[in-house]
Write a protein that holds these residues in place. Structure first.
Motif, PDB file in Angstrom:
ATOM      1  N   LEU A  21      -0.754   0.667   3.986  1.00  0.00           N
ATOM      2  CA  LEU A  21      -0.589  -0.281   2.877  1.00  0.00           C
ATOM      3  C   LEU A  21      -1.791  -0.260   1.939  1.00  0.00           C
ATOM      4  O   LEU A  21      -1.640  -0.424   0.723  1.00  0.00           O
ATOM      5  CB  LEU A  21      -0.355  -1.691   3.415  1.00  0.00           C
ATOM      6  CG  LEU A  21       0.987  -1.914   4.095  1.00  0.00           C
ATOM      7  CD1 LEU A  21       1.054  -3.307   4.702  1.00  0.00           C
ATOM      8  CD2 LEU A  21       2.131  -1.686   3.132  1.00  0.00           C
ATOM      9  N   LEU A  22      -2.978  -0.052   2.483  1.00  0.00           N
ATOM     10  CA  LEU A  22      -4.170   0.044   1.632  1.00  0.00           C
ATOM     11  C   LEU A  22      -4.080   1.242   0.691  1.00  0.00           C
ATOM     12  O   LEU A  22      -4.611   1.200  -0.419  1.00  0.00           O
ATOM     13  CB  LEU A  22      -5.437   0.145   2.486  1.00  0.00           C
ATOM     14  CG  LEU A  22      -5.869  -1.121   3.201  1.00  0.00           C
ATOM     15  CD1 LEU A  22      -7.072  -0.843   4.097  1.00  0.00           C
ATOM     16  CD2 LEU A  22      -6.191  -2.226   2.210  1.00  0.00           C
ATOM     17  N   ALA A  23      -3.396   2.298   1.126  1.00  0.00           N
ATOM     18  CA  ALA A  23      -3.228   3.468   0.261  1.00  0.00           C
ATOM     19  C   ALA A  23      -2.258   3.186  -0.876  1.00  0.00           C
ATOM     20  O   ALA A  23      -2.318   3.842  -1.918  1.00  0.00           O
ATOM     21  CB  ALA A  23      -2.734   4.659   1.076  1.00  0.00           C
ATOM     22  N   LEU A  24      -1.385   2.214  -0.707  1.00  0.00           N
ATOM     23  CA  LEU A  24      -0.414   1.884  -1.743  1.00  0.00           C
ATOM     24  C   LEU A  24      -0.970   0.924  -2.786  1.00  0.00           C
ATOM     25  O   LEU A  24      -0.470   0.865  -3.904  1.00  0.00           O
ATOM     26  CB  LEU A  24       0.849   1.280  -1.117  1.00  0.00           C
ATOM     27  CG  LEU A  24       1.600   2.170  -0.137  1.00  0.00           C
ATOM     28  CD1 LEU A  24       2.785   1.406   0.442  1.00  0.00           C
ATOM     29  CD2 LEU A  24       2.052   3.451  -0.802  1.00  0.00           C
ATOM     30  N   VAL A  25      -1.992   0.176  -2.410  1.00  0.00           N
ATOM     31  CA  VAL A  25      -2.584  -0.817  -3.304  1.00  0.00           C
ATOM     32  C   VAL A  25      -3.726  -0.166  -4.083  1.00  0.00           C
ATOM     33  O   VAL A  25      -4.588   0.480  -3.479  1.00  0.00           O
ATOM     34  CB  VAL A  25      -3.130  -2.013  -2.481  1.00  0.00           C
ATOM     35  CG1 VAL A  25      -3.847  -3.016  -3.348  1.00  0.00           C
ATOM     36  CG2 VAL A  25      -2.012  -2.662  -1.700  1.00  0.00           C
ATOM     37  N   PRO A  26      -3.746  -0.318  -5.413  1.00  0.00           N
ATOM     38  CA  PRO A  26      -4.883   0.229  -6.167  1.00  0.00           C
ATOM     39  C   PRO A  26      -6.199  -0.364  -5.659  1.00  0.00           C
ATOM     40  O   PRO A  26      -6.300  -1.567  -5.418  1.00  0.00           O
ATOM     41  CB  PRO A  26      -4.607  -0.207  -7.600  1.00  0.00           C
ATOM     42  CG  PRO A  26      -3.139  -0.388  -7.660  1.00  0.00           C
ATOM     43  CD  PRO A  26      -2.735  -0.887  -6.295  1.00  0.00           C
ATOM     44  N   PHE A  27      -7.170   0.478  -5.461  1.00  0.00           N
ATOM     45  CA  PHE A  27      -8.500   0.133  -4.937  1.00  0.00           C
ATOM     46  C   PHE A  27      -8.475  -0.311  -3.475  1.00  0.00           C
ATOM     47  O   PHE A  27      -9.491  -0.734  -2.943  1.00  0.00           O
ATOM     48  CB  PHE A  27      -9.192  -0.944  -5.795  1.00  0.00           C
ATOM     49  CG  PHE A  27      -9.353  -0.570  -7.224  1.00  0.00           C
ATOM     50  CD1 PHE A  27     -10.198   0.448  -7.603  1.00  0.00           C
ATOM     51  CD2 PHE A  27      -8.651  -1.239  -8.212  1.00  0.00           C
ATOM     52  CE1 PHE A  27     -10.351   0.797  -8.926  1.00  0.00           C
ATOM     53  CE2 PHE A  27      -8.790  -0.907  -9.543  1.00  0.00           C
ATOM     54  CZ  PHE A  27      -9.652   0.120  -9.902  1.00  0.00           C
ATOM     55  N   GLY A  28      -7.330  -0.224  -2.794  1.00  0.00           N
ATOM     56  CA  GLY A  28      -7.248  -0.629  -1.391  1.00  0.00           C
ATOM     57  C   GLY A  28      -8.070   0.263  -0.478  1.00  0.00           C
ATOM     58  O   GLY A  28      -8.602  -0.194   0.530  1.00  0.00           O
ATOM     59  N   GLY A  29      -8.181   1.520  -0.828  1.00  0.00           N
ATOM     60  CA  GLY A  29      -8.960   2.450  -0.015  1.00  0.00           C
ATOM     61  C   GLY A  29     -10.444   2.137   0.010  1.00  0.00           C
ATOM     62  O   GLY A  29     -11.157   2.570   0.913  1.00  0.00           O
TER      63      GLY A  29
END
Length: 113
Positions: A79-87
């Motif tokens: 899910l972090l990869a799907l959210v901008p700046f989540g990585g």
């Protein structure tokens, strides 16, 4: 954890930040540039973002296999990869896990010697 696990975590960290920045920085920049000029960079920048995303997924599956992460943690990183700046958040967590893994591997090697 061992050195191979630490290496897998490190590879995931190396691709997590560029992947996190590729959507907001590259694709939005490319879209804006194509609207205000005749330069269309959406396709190549989109391909770059796609390659980074696929690398992220491959490295995430490798970490899941080596580190024996629970499914909830793998789902969170997906899910972090799907959210901008989540990585960027994921990078901080991975940095901590990588340091722990390296310390544990070094302690085991010191105990063997």
């Amino acid at each position: 954890m061992d050195i191979k696990t630490a290496s897998a975590l490190h590879r995931l960290r190396l691709v997590s930040v560029p992947e996190a920045l590729s959507f907001p920085a590259l694709l939005i920049f490319g879209s804006l540039l194509s609207r205000i000029s005749d330069i269309n960079l959406v396709m190549p920048l989109g391909a770059l973002h796609g390659i980074l995303f696929l690398l992220y997924l491959v490295f995430l599956l490798d970490v899941w296999n080596r580190a024996k992460w629970p499914r909830k943690k793998v789902a969170l990183f997906f899910l972090l990869a799907l959210v901008p700046f989540g990585g960027l958040y994921g990078d901080r967590v991975l940095k901590r896990d990588e340091a722990r893994s390296l310390l544990a591997a070094r302690a085991r090697e010191a105990a063997k010697a």
